[in-house]
Every structure is written in C-alpha cells, then in structure tokens.
Design an enzyme around this catalytic site. Structure first.
Site, PDB file in Angstrom:
ATOM      1  N   HIS A   1      83.457  77.013  82.118  1.00 40.24           N
ATOM      2  CA  HIS A   1      84.071  75.742  82.493  1.00 40.24           C
ATOM      3  C   HIS A   1      84.801  75.081  81.317  1.00 40.24           C
ATOM      4  CE1 HIS A   1      85.014  72.584  85.123  1.00 40.24           C
ATOM      5  NE2 HIS A   1      83.854  72.410  85.734  1.00 40.24           N
TER       6      HIS A   1
ATOM      7  N   ASP B   1      88.899  75.274  85.069  1.00 40.33           N
ATOM      8  CA  ASP B   1      88.441  74.183  85.911  1.00 40.33           C
ATOM      9  C   ASP B   1      87.952  74.722  87.248  1.00 40.33           C
ATOM     10  OD1 ASP B   1      89.111  72.314  83.979  1.00 40.33           O
ATOM     11  OD2 ASP B   1      91.150  72.071  84.758  1.00 40.33           O
TER      12      ASP B   1
END
Length: 406
Positions: A377, A381
């Site tokens: 992450h 995204d």
C-alpha cells in the site's frame, strides 16, 4: 598429480554455502565429469564435478560445513584410477555372489540433491531404492519408503537384537519427536517472508472469476494446440497473459520501491512460484509480454522439472517484477499470498470449484475461482489494486479481450 577441488564462484547475492553431500569417499575411483559434491546455498544447489580421471584424495570439508566461494574442499589424485582395477583384481576371482554387494554402489545421478541427501542421512544405497519420478528418478518419498521396507532386515554388521530394536514399532502412547536442521533455502525463504511483512504495508484484495470460458476454450482446442506446439494448454499461460496486459494498464503494480525512489519497469518479468522438497522457489518468465501461450507453457514445465531436480540456476530466479502463485493445485480455496520483495504485488490463484451463481436473474452452476492480489500500500492505492484485479478477471472471463487489446 594432486588437483585441487574448489567451491565454484558464488554469485554476488550468495555469501556462502554448505556442503550437502559428498558422492565420493577418499580412495574412490573417479572418472572425468563424475559428480563429486553438492553445495547447498540459500537459493540453489551447486554441483562440483571431477576435472579428470583419478582417485579421490583428501577431503578437507565435511558434510554440513559452511564454505565460501572458491574455498578448497579437497584433492583429486589425477591418473590414479588405474590402481583401482588392479587392487580389485583378487576380488574378480571370487564367486559372483560375493561381488554383488560391491556392485550395489548406486547411481547418484538418478536422484536429485534432496533425495541424495535423504539417502545419505538414512544410510540407504541408491540401488536399493525404486524411483517413481520422471524417467525412474528417485524422490525423497521413494527413500522414505525404502527405509520403511528395510526395517525388518538387518544392515550389514548389525546384530539381530539391534535390528529387531530398530524395526520394532513405537509403543502405543509414545510421543516421538524428530529434529532436523532447516535447509539454507528454507531459512532464506523464512527471512524474506518476515522481511516482506515487516517492511511493507501489505494488504490483500479479493475477487472471483468464472473459469467456464477458459475451460471451454481448452476443451475445444486442446488437441489441436498440443499437436501444433507439442505441449498441453494449461490455465497458467492464460493468467500470465492476462496479468501482463493488466500490468501494462497499471504500471505501479509492475514497479518496485528502492529507498525513497519508485522504479517503474518497462519490461514484464513474471515469477511463477514453485513448491519443491527443499522449499519455495520463484523462477522468472522473462519478457513474458513477448511470449505466446505455448512458449509460456513450455517454460513453466521446464522450470518445474528443474526445480524438482534442484537444477535451477541463480539466473533462473534473479529479478522479476510480478509474481503468480497457484495454491489451487494443492486444493487451497482462498489465501492471502505474501509479497516477494522487492516486488510490490503478487497474484494468488486458487482451486476451481463449482458454485451456484446468479446470471441474468437465473441461478447457474459455474466453475468459479477466487483470486487474491496482495500489494504494498506504500506504492499501490486500493483503487489501483482493485482495478488491476478486475482487469485480470475480465481478461479471463472474456479471452477475446486479449486478442482485441480492449
């Protein structure tokens, strides 16, 4: 003349190795190119072969000892092989029945490194093991079976009482334990997996894919495909192609993090996770975007064979921008694959299972597969990860998209 037996030059990514198995003892006759010793590193098993005919001389490094690149392991006495037949001449006059034990020295080449190490640890001769692998190759399971079958028979020099004790089954209620050291590969895999969890913001997103279109395509064209290319059409090649097309649309999934920089790769080297007796390895399909389905299938089969035999090289497993792991072949219905650093994403395939699905307001039984995408992450995204996985799903459910580039 004594020839030095040295460890090979290790790649830069390999600091040291461990002596796994010596296939020749001091005084054994050796022919050129005979396998002398296996060296286990944290990535591959390296083999050292004889450079000339002769007799095995002094062994300086024993099994399980740690060695460095180009370190001296022992000596080979060149030209001494002629002495071995001469010394064996009196034995030739003995009855054939007495020669049999000497002849059963085994054939190490018929077994992979893991099987040879298992035979060495159990004191089993290769000639006493029936290979069930490809081409009669001996596997670790074959060695274990041979050890069980040998239980009732006493090895040479063992008393009947000792043989009976060794063959006696464990008493009911016994809590037997067996402690064995981790292989270097297993330790390295453990380190990398922990590193991936500790040094990345790893999340997993899931989706499911209808496998009926791909299964129907395989059914319709399997015979013609195999006849044209000499290899069967599998699911993995479709997923490799689908992932490559999705990676082109979402370059962050094909990127990696290097310190404070993001490295976007303009090529698509897809790793395919392979489980072996020694541990998990990930050979790389380089330039996967330039390979057809048949070439992908052939290379996967080749890598699988090399992995089982411990023949994968450092080059086969170096690099990679994205990884695919197929736990479905073992029956896994759902999992969360762990990243393969420095990559930032990995796709997990799972078991195909028929389930009732709602299609146009009606219930149909369809062969469904869960897909899992684990991603870092820090770079990717959630929106990109989900869209990437949906793109893979769409390519699999409608293979025509791969041809039309839509």
């Amino acid at each position: 003349m004594a020839i030095e037996i040295k460890a090979p030059q290790f790649p830069e990514s390999v600091a040291d190795g461990t002596i796994a198995t010596w296939h020749k003892k001091e005084g054994d006759a050796v022919k050129r190119d005979d396998l002398l010793v296996d060296i286990e590193t944290d990535k591959v098993v390296l083999e050292v072969v004889a450079m000339a005919d002769g007799v095995m001389g002094k062994i300086l490094k024993g099994e399980d000892e740690t060695i460095e690149s180009q370190e001296l392991l022992g000596y080979l006495e060149e030209g001494g092989a002629a002495a071995a037949p001469a010394a064996a001449a009196p034995a030739a006059e003995q009855p054939a029945a007495q020669e049999a034990p000497a002849a059963s020295t085994g054939t190490p080449a018929a077994a992979g490194p893991a099987a040879r190490k298992a035979m060495s640890a159990a004191g089993v001769d290769a000639a006493a093991v029936t290979g069930s692998g490809k081409g009669g190759r001996i596997t670790p399971q074959d060695v274990a079976q041979a050890v069980e079958q040998r239980g009732a028979a006493a090895p040479a020099g063992q008393s009947p009482a000792a043989a009976a004790a060794a063959a006696a089954p464990a008493a009911p209620g016994d809590r037997e334990e067996r402690r064995v050291p981790m292989t270097r590969l297993r330790k390295r895999v453990a380190e990398r997996l922990l590193d991936a969890q500790h040094n990345s913001a790893m999340l997993t997103t899931f989706n499911e894919v209808n496998m009926k279109p791909i299964m129907q395509m395989r059914k319709d064209y399997q015979s013609a495909f195999e006849k044209a290319h000499g290899v069967r059409l599998g699911f993995m090649s479709f997923f490799v192609r689908a992932c490559v097309e999705a990676l082109k649309r979402f370059p962050a999934v094909n990127a990696s993090i290097d310190g404070d920089d993001i490295v976007y790769h303009g090529y698509y080297d897809v790793g395919v996770a392979v489980s072996t007796e020694r541990g998990l390895v990930v050979p790389i399909l380089r330039d996967a975007d330039l390979k057809g389905l048949a070439e992908v299938e052939s290379q996967i089969i080749e890598y699988g064979s090399k992995a089982r035999d411990g023949k994968l090289s450092i080059e086969d497993m170096t690099g990679g921008t994205f990884t695919i792991s197929n736990g479905g072949i073992f029956g896994s219905l759902l999992s969360t694959p762990i990243l393969n650093p420095p990559q930032t994403a990995i796709l997990g395939m799972h078991k195909i299972q028929e389930r009732p699905m709602a299609v146009d307001g009606k219930v149909e039984i369809l062969p469904m597969m869960y897909l899992a995408l684990s991603y870092d992450h820090r770079l990717i995204d959630g929106k990109e990860a989900v869209q990437f996985l949906v793109a893979v799903k769409n390519f699999i459910e409608d293979p025509a998209r791969l041809l039309l580039d839509i």
